[in-house]
Design an enzyme around this catalytic site. Structure first.
Site, PDB file in Angstrom:
ATOM      1  N   SER A 146       0.858  -1.191   0.000  1.00 20.62           N
ATOM      2  CA  SER A 146       0.000   0.000   0.000  1.00 20.62           C
ATOM      3  C   SER A 146       0.888   1.232   0.000  1.00 20.62           C
ATOM      4  O   SER A 146       2.012   1.210   0.521  1.00 20.62           O
ATOM      5  CB  SER A 146      -0.895   0.008   1.238  1.00 20.62           C
ATOM      6  OG  SER A 146      -1.518   1.278   1.404  1.00 20.62           O
ATOM      7  N   TYR A 159      -0.869  -0.869  10.143  1.00 16.91           N
ATOM      8  CA  TYR A 159      -0.941  -1.286   8.746  1.00 16.91           C
ATOM      9  C   TYR A 159       0.198  -0.659   7.947  1.00 16.91           C
ATOM     10  O   TYR A 159       0.899  -1.353   7.190  1.00 16.91           O
ATOM     11  CB  TYR A 159      -2.290  -0.884   8.145  1.00 16.91           C
ATOM     12  CG  TYR A 159      -2.499  -1.374   6.733  1.00 16.91           C
ATOM     13  CD1 TYR A 159      -2.779  -2.706   6.476  1.00 16.91           C
ATOM     14  CD2 TYR A 159      -2.413  -0.497   5.647  1.00 16.91           C
ATOM     15  CE1 TYR A 159      -2.975  -3.169   5.182  1.00 16.91           C
ATOM     16  CE2 TYR A 159      -2.608  -0.949   4.350  1.00 16.91           C
ATOM     17  CZ  TYR A 159      -2.890  -2.278   4.121  1.00 16.91           C
ATOM     18  OH  TYR A 159      -3.077  -2.723   2.836  1.00 16.91           O
TER      19      TYR A 159
END
Length: 244
Positions: A146, A159
């Site tokens: 990401s 994350y």
């Protein structure tokens, strides 16, 4: 007849019962690969298998298990060796978002769970499947990341940190593979219409985002035996057009 780009290749895809993993598994089957689908949900895997049979005429190999069951990851490596003697393609797609909140508010278990799947399980796959990838004439590994790994954003602590660790780990592995037949890369899919995206952006219109099926071309390109890219962070294409 058009030659299928992954004909005869053995491809293991994690998180294969939905979202990006499911779309990649279906595309690989359409391109001629024998798909090994790894996911937690038995029902989702069975539905995937039905679709793969309709596409390719052959069943997928289904592994209904949590990727953080590291013993099962090792057993899968041994089973693939016994059956095929190699693994041509590895797609590390499974991940969890965790909680979005200030850094000081996370419970230790939640933080540890995010790293257990997003980092530790990915390393366990590299550990288990590296000999099988080396046994292929063109082993290809790719892992999904990401942009928050490189552009930290408030409240995305575990994350973002886990994806940053994943990128570093995969690039280290890729550097080690420079003089072998194995190539390892990282795919940044951008915003995609998935359950995780809906969890992170609950007010967003999902129809404003591309469907997972629109991103599979990059996964095919990096899986092909002719691919020479290694250690790169690759922005996924949407329907064959590179995004800015």
């Amino acid at each position: 007849m058009t030659t299928k780009r992954l004909e005869g290749r053995i491809a293991l895809v994690t998180g294969a019962s939905r979202g990006i993993g499911r779309a990649v598994a279906l595309r690989y089957a359409a391109e001629g690969a024998q798909v090994v689908a790894f996911a937690r949900t038995q029902g989702g895997l069975e539905e995937l298998d039905d679709e793969i049979r309709a596409i390719s005429g052959q069943p997928a190999i289904l592994i209904a298990e949590n990727l953080t069951n590291f013993e099962k990851v090792d057993q899968t490596g041994a089973a693939l060796f016994q059956r095929f003697g190699k693994l041509d393609i590895l797609v590390g797609n499974a991940a969890i978002l965790g909680q979005l909140s200030p850094m000081g508010h996370y419970k230790p278990k939640m933080w540890e769970d995010v790293f257990k799947l997003n980092v530790h399980a990915q390393w366990r796959m590299i550990r288990a499947f590296d000999p099988l990838l080396r046994a292929s004439d063109a082993g290809r590994a790719m892992f999904v990341t990401s942009s928050v790994a490189r552009n930290p954003r408030m409240y995305w602590g575990p994350y973002a940190a886990s994806k940053a660790a994943l990128e570093n780990m995969v690039q280290t592995y890729a550097d080690e593979m420079n003089h072998t037949n194995v190539r390892a890369n990282i795919i940044d899919p951008g915003g995609v219409r998935t359950n995780m995206r809906a969890q992170a952006f609950p007010g967003e219109d999902p129809m404003s985002l591309p469907a997972p099926e629109a991103l599979t071309e990059t996964f095919v390109e990096l899986a092909e035996a002719t691919c020479t890219r290694n250690g790169e962070i690759v922005r996924a294409k949407v329907e064959g057009v590179a995004r800015a």
